[in-house]
Structures are given as C-alpha cells and as structure tokens.
Write a protein that holds these residues in place. Structure first.
Motif, PDB file in Angstrom:
ATOM      1  N   PRO A 134      42.875  38.837  27.382  1.00 19.92           N
ATOM      2  CA  PRO A 134      42.964  37.374  27.382  1.00 19.92           C
ATOM      3  C   PRO A 134      42.754  36.830  28.788  1.00 19.92           C
ATOM      4  CG  PRO A 134      44.765  38.335  26.117  1.00 19.92           C
ATOM      5  CD  PRO A 134      44.084  39.475  26.819  1.00 19.92           C
ATOM      6  N   LEU A 135      41.998  35.750  28.896  1.00 21.22           N
ATOM      7  CA  LEU A 135      41.679  35.175  30.195  1.00 21.22           C
ATOM      8  C   LEU A 135      42.938  34.790  30.957  1.00 21.22           C
ATOM      9  CD1 LEU A 135      39.334  34.324  32.026  1.00 21.22           C
ATOM     10  CD2 LEU A 135      39.387  32.090  30.912  1.00 21.22           C
ATOM     11  N   GLN A 136      43.972  34.328  30.222  1.00 23.18           N
ATOM     12  CA  GLN A 136      45.211  33.930  30.888  1.00 23.18           C
ATOM     13  C   GLN A 136      45.901  35.107  31.576  1.00 23.18           C
ATOM     14  OE1 GLN A 136      44.242  33.074  27.906  1.00 23.18           O
ATOM     15  NE2 GLN A 136      44.692  30.933  27.435  1.00 23.18           N
ATOM     16  N   ARG A 137      45.704  36.322  31.043  1.00 20.76           N
ATOM     17  CA  ARG A 137      46.322  37.497  31.661  1.00 20.76           C
ATOM     18  C   ARG A 137      45.574  37.923  32.922  1.00 20.76           C
ATOM     19  NH1 ARG A 137      46.939  43.604  29.109  1.00 20.76           N
ATOM     20  NH2 ARG A 137      47.752  44.570  31.015  1.00 20.76           N
ATOM     21  N   VAL A 138      44.257  37.733  32.903  1.00 21.08           N
ATOM     22  CA  VAL A 138      43.449  38.166  34.039  1.00 21.08           C
ATOM     23  C   VAL A 138      43.765  37.323  35.272  1.00 21.08           C
ATOM     24  CG1 VAL A 138      41.102  38.411  34.906  1.00 21.08           C
ATOM     25  CG2 VAL A 138      41.633  39.027  32.541  1.00 21.08           C
ATOM     26  N   GLY A 139      43.867  36.008  35.104  1.00 19.87           N
ATOM     27  CA  GLY A 139      44.144  35.137  36.241  1.00 19.87           C
ATOM     28  C   GLY A 139      42.903  34.861  37.071  1.00 19.87           C
ATOM     29  N   THR A 140      43.061  34.014  38.068  1.00 22.05           N
ATOM     30  CA  THR A 140      41.926  33.593  38.893  1.00 22.05           C
ATOM     31  C   THR A 140      41.724  34.462  40.122  1.00 22.05           C
ATOM     32  OG1 THR A 140      43.351  32.029  40.070  1.00 22.05           O
ATOM     33  CG2 THR A 140      42.156  31.198  38.147  1.00 22.05           C
ATOM     34  N   PHE A 141      42.651  35.356  40.423  1.00 23.13           N
ATOM     35  CA  PHE A 141      42.564  36.146  41.644  1.00 23.13           C
ATOM     36  C   PHE A 141      42.159  37.592  41.386  1.00 23.13           C
ATOM     37  CE2 PHE A 141      45.674  32.770  42.513  1.00 23.13           C
ATOM     38  CZ  PHE A 141      45.060  32.167  43.600  1.00 23.13           C
ATOM     39  N   ALA A 142      41.781  37.911  40.150  1.00 23.38           N
ATOM     40  CA  ALA A 142      41.386  39.283  39.820  1.00 23.38           C
ATOM     41  C   ALA A 142      39.891  39.468  40.018  1.00 23.38           C
ATOM     42  CB  ALA A 142      41.771  39.614  38.381  1.00 23.38           C
ATOM     43  N   ILE A 143      39.502  40.697  40.356  1.00 20.56           N
ATOM     44  CA  ILE A 143      38.086  41.035  40.497  1.00 20.56           C
ATOM     45  C   ILE A 143      37.448  41.029  39.115  1.00 20.56           C
ATOM     46  CG2 ILE A 143      36.470  42.857  41.148  1.00 20.56           C
ATOM     47  CD1 ILE A 143      38.370  43.617  43.379  1.00 20.56           C
ATOM     48  N   ALA A 144      36.331  40.305  38.963  1.00 17.82           N
ATOM     49  CA  ALA A 144      35.760  40.049  37.644  1.00 17.82           C
ATOM     50  C   ALA A 144      34.636  40.997  37.251  1.00 17.82           C
ATOM     51  CB  ALA A 144      35.250  38.608  37.564  1.00 17.82           C
ATOM     52  N   SER A 145      34.082  41.757  38.198  1.00 13.00           N
ATOM     53  CA  SER A 145      32.972  42.646  37.855  1.00 13.00           C
ATOM     54  C   SER A 145      33.154  44.004  38.518  1.00 13.00           C
ATOM     55  CB  SER A 145      31.635  42.044  38.288  1.00 13.00           C
ATOM     56  OG  SER A 145      31.550  41.959  39.698  1.00 13.00           O
ATOM     57  N   ALA A 146      32.658  45.038  37.844  1.00 11.92           N
ATOM     58  CA  ALA A 146      32.786  46.403  38.359  1.00 11.92           C
ATOM     59  C   ALA A 146      32.021  46.564  39.665  1.00 11.92           C
ATOM     60  CB  ALA A 146      32.286  47.403  37.316  1.00 11.92           C
ATOM     61  N   GLU A 147      30.907  45.834  39.808  1.00 12.84           N
ATOM     62  CA  GLU A 147      30.093  45.942  41.016  1.00 12.84           C
ATOM     63  C   GLU A 147      30.873  45.525  42.267  1.00 12.84           C
ATOM     64  OE1 GLU A 147      29.179  44.462  38.254  1.00 12.84           O
ATOM     65  OE2 GLU A 147      27.602  45.798  37.505  1.00 12.84           O
ATOM     66  N   LYS A 148      31.801  44.598  42.093  1.00 11.23           N
ATOM     67  CA  LYS A 148      32.589  44.128  43.234  1.00 11.23           C
ATOM     68  C   LYS A 148      33.797  45.014  43.525  1.00 11.23           C
ATOM     69  CE  LYS A 148      31.284  39.272  42.754  1.00 11.23           C
ATOM     70  NZ  LYS A 148      31.759  37.878  42.558  1.00 11.23           N
ATOM     71  N   GLN A 153      37.673  49.930  49.455  1.00  9.54           N
ATOM     72  CA  GLN A 153      38.784  50.757  49.908  1.00  9.54           C
ATOM     73  C   GLN A 153      40.091  50.100  49.482  1.00  9.54           C
ATOM     74  OE1 GLN A 153      38.564  51.847  54.025  1.00  9.54           O
ATOM     75  NE2 GLN A 153      40.615  52.667  54.111  1.00  9.54           N
ATOM     76  N   VAL A 154      41.002  50.906  48.967  1.00  7.40           N
ATOM     77  CA  VAL A 154      42.254  50.387  48.414  1.00  7.40           C
ATOM     78  C   VAL A 154      43.260  50.095  49.520  1.00  7.40           C
ATOM     79  CG1 VAL A 154      44.179  50.905  46.867  1.00  7.40           C
ATOM     80  CG2 VAL A 154      41.865  51.642  46.270  1.00  7.40           C
ATOM     81  N   ARG A 155      43.825  48.888  49.487  1.00  6.42           N
ATOM     82  CA  ARG A 155      44.890  48.513  50.431  1.00  6.42           C
ATOM     83  C   ARG A 155      46.270  48.734  49.817  1.00  6.42           C
ATOM     84  NH1 ARG A 155      44.614  42.636  52.185  1.00  6.42           N
ATOM     85  NH2 ARG A 155      46.275  43.362  53.570  1.00  6.42           N
ATOM     86  N   ARG A 156      46.379  48.349  48.531  1.00  3.69           N
ATOM     87  CA  ARG A 156      47.640  48.500  47.808  1.00  3.69           C
ATOM     88  C   ARG A 156      47.374  49.292  46.546  1.00  3.69           C
ATOM     89  NH1 ARG A 156      48.920  42.032  48.054  1.00  3.69           N
ATOM     90  NH2 ARG A 156      49.029  41.860  50.327  1.00  3.69           N
ATOM     91  N   MET A 157      48.341  50.104  46.139  1.00  7.46           N
ATOM     92  CA  MET A 157      48.156  50.976  44.983  1.00  7.46           C
ATOM     93  C   MET A 157      47.664  50.181  43.776  1.00  7.46           C
ATOM     94  SD  MET A 157      50.904  53.438  43.027  1.00  7.46           S
ATOM     95  CE  MET A 157      51.732  52.046  42.245  1.00  7.46           C
ATOM     96  N   LEU A 158      46.645  50.719  43.095  1.00  6.74           N
ATOM     97  CA  LEU A 158      46.105  50.100  41.892  1.00  6.74           C
ATOM     98  C   LEU A 158      46.642  50.834  40.668  1.00  6.74           C
ATOM     99  CD1 LEU A 158      42.369  49.619  42.964  1.00  6.74           C
ATOM    100  CD2 LEU A 158      44.346  48.127  43.381  1.00  6.74           C
ATOM    101  N   VAL A 159      47.170  50.070  39.720  1.00  8.99           N
ATOM    102  CA  VAL A 159      47.782  50.642  38.523  1.00  8.99           C
ATOM    103  C   VAL A 159      46.733  50.744  37.418  1.00  8.99           C
ATOM    104  CG1 VAL A 159      49.610  50.385  36.797  1.00  8.99           C
ATOM    105  CG2 VAL A 159      50.010  49.667  39.165  1.00  8.99           C
ATOM    106  N   ALA A 160      46.716  51.868  36.735  1.00  5.20           N
ATOM    107  CA  ALA A 160      45.745  52.089  35.659  1.00  5.20           C
ATOM    108  C   ALA A 160      45.890  51.029  34.576  1.00  5.20           C
ATOM    109  CB  ALA A 160      45.935  53.480  35.059  1.00  5.20           C
ATOM    110  N   GLY A 161      44.753  50.486  34.132  1.00  6.20           N
ATOM    111  CA  GLY A 161      44.748  49.546  33.019  1.00  6.20           C
ATOM    112  C   GLY A 161      45.080  48.115  33.359  1.00  6.20           C
ATOM    113  N   ARG A 162      45.307  47.808  34.637  1.00 10.12           N
ATOM    114  CA  ARG A 162      45.655  46.440  35.024  1.00 10.12           C
ATOM    115  C   ARG A 162      44.555  45.814  35.866  1.00 10.12           C
ATOM    116  NH1 ARG A 162      52.074  46.654  36.797  1.00 10.12           N
ATOM    117  NH2 ARG A 162      52.879  47.525  34.819  1.00 10.12           N
ATOM    118  N   PRO A 163      44.341  44.489  35.726  1.00 11.94           N
ATOM    119  CA  PRO A 163      43.340  43.818  36.567  1.00 11.94           C
ATOM    120  C   PRO A 163      43.662  44.013  38.046  1.00 11.94           C
ATOM    121  CG  PRO A 163      44.077  42.379  34.791  1.00 11.94           C
ATOM    122  CD  PRO A 163      44.992  43.564  34.775  1.00 11.94           C
ATOM    123  N   VAL A 164      42.609  44.055  38.864  1.00  9.57           N
ATOM    124  CA  VAL A 164      42.777  44.321  40.297  1.00  9.57           C
ATOM    125  C   VAL A 164      42.727  43.014  41.086  1.00  9.57           C
ATOM    126  CG1 VAL A 164      41.809  45.511  42.298  1.00  9.57           C
ATOM    127  CG2 VAL A 164      41.746  46.603  40.035  1.00  9.57           C
TER     128      VAL A 164
END
Length: 233
Positions: A134-148, A153-164
């Motif tokens: 759902p768009l409401q879960r993604v929010g406006t600050f998440a990365i929207a495309s795999a290319e981006k 390089q990761v600054r903060r731990m990324l959790v599996a299955g969650r928007p980045v």
C-alpha cells in the motif's frame, strides 16, 4: 358449472410453462454491458485519484462483505482520497439500485532488501526484490526504484522486506579519511600528480579537502575514482 377435468389439466400445464419461462428469463444475462462491480469501482477510483497514483502504481478494490457482484453502471460515487474508503450506488441490469462500499487501496511496487544488510555493505542486485505494498505504508521518503538502491552503501541496517528510507544509504565511499591519495592537477593541457592525504570521506563526484604532502597545504579536490582526487584549474 364446474370446469372440466381436461380444462383444469390444461390450465395447470399453462401455469407450469409460465413459471418455467420466468425462471429461464431470470437465468439469462439481462445485458451484455453487465460488469463486475469491482471493475466499475476501479474505473471511477482511477478517475478520481489519477493525480495521486504513481506511474508504477495501481488500485486494489476491496468490497465489503455482502455486496452485489455485477452491475450495469454506477449512478453515484464518493471516495475519500486520504483513506480510499468509497461508497457507490450501482444500478443493475434490471434497473435496481444497490449501495455498495469498501476500500480502494493504492499499491505500488517497491524495492526491499531480500536479507538483512549491515552498515558499510554495498547493495547488490541479488540483495533486492520487488514487492507490492500500500502506498501509505511506503511513505514519501522510501527509495522507489531498484536502480536507485543497487550499488549504494548502507549507512543504517536495512531490514528484510521493508521499504528503504533514502537517508539509510549513500553513494559508496571511494576515498576514506586519512587515506593516502593521488592528486591529479589539470592545468590547461598539462597534467601533474602529487601525493596527498584525505581529510574526510568522499564518494564519487564529491568535493573533499586533501593535504598536499609535498607542500603540506590543504586544497579542495573532487573524488573521482578509488584513491584518486582531481584538481582542475
């Protein structure tokens, strides 16, 4: 005078034929224009929310329990753009009006980590999968495309299955603070090199301060490749 036995049988047969004909008429589709109510709702929701739907998004219609399944057209339609809740008056092929309601959920495909990714790691294509949310879960600050996301390089731990979140990754650091670097000096058609030391971390294309080890002076340069900075005059 009582009706004859033959007349009674004829009337009973006629009555049975009329009932059978009525049942057959009810079983036949009343109109070729009849559509699924969810499809009718989707058309109206797309029209109402077209300015808010991302290019890679779609609308998922969720009908309330007990709603009719088919209809001819929508007579009235209301939708809350923020929540996606809708109410509609649907006219059936037989001219009956039924009120239906439910939820129109805007969904979008977003890249999420396929595994937990720790700080300092570089995100690879194998680390990323696309999921619909759902768009409401993604929010406006998440990365929207795999290319981006791939190659960052990761600054903060990324959790599996969650928007980045965008601030959780940065372009890869190619020059590290305190690292000895090669300074390229371009002056017209002349190119000189010197040894230097980085005063901060930098990614490709980022401006950085370095100390020229020959003159012991700090200068500004652009990080170009791993271990190399360039000064243009």
């Amino acid at each position: 005078m009582k009706p004859s036995f033959a007349f009674v049988l004829m009337m009973r047969a006629l009555s049975s034929m009329m009932v059978l004909a009525s049942l057959c008429l009810l079983a036949l589709p009343a109109s070729a224009n009849t559509m699924k109510v969810a499809d009718l709702i989707e058309e109206r929701a797309l029209s109402a929310l077209e300015q808010q739907i991302p290019a890679n998004g779609r609308i998922d219609i969720r009908m309330a329990e007990g709603a009719i399944h088919e209809g001819e057209f929508i007579k009235e339609f209301w939708i809350d753009p923020d929540s996606g809740q809708f109410i509609a008056n649907v006219v059936t092929a037989y001219g009956e009006t039924h009120r239906v309601w439910g939820l129109a959920v805007m969904t979008v495909k977003v890249p999420v980590p396929a595994r937990r990714i720790m700080p300092e790691e570089i995100v690879t294509a194998a680390d990323v999968t696309l999921v619909e949310m759902p768009l409401q879960r993604v929010g406006t600050f998440a990365i929207a495309s795999a290319e981006k996301l791939v190659g960052q390089q990761v600054r903060r731990m990324l959790v599996a299955g969650r928007p980045v979140p965008r601030q959780s990754v940065i372009p890869p650091v190619i020059v590290s603070r305190g690292e000895k670097v090669k300074i390229l000096l371009s002056y017209g058609g002349l190119q000189l090199t010197a040894a230097g030391r980085a005063m901060a971390d930098a990614h490709a294309g980022q401006e950085i301060r370095v100390v020229n080890l020959s003159s012991n002076k700090a200068i500004s340069a652009i990080a170009t490749t791993p271990g190399t900075v360039e000064v243009t005059q």
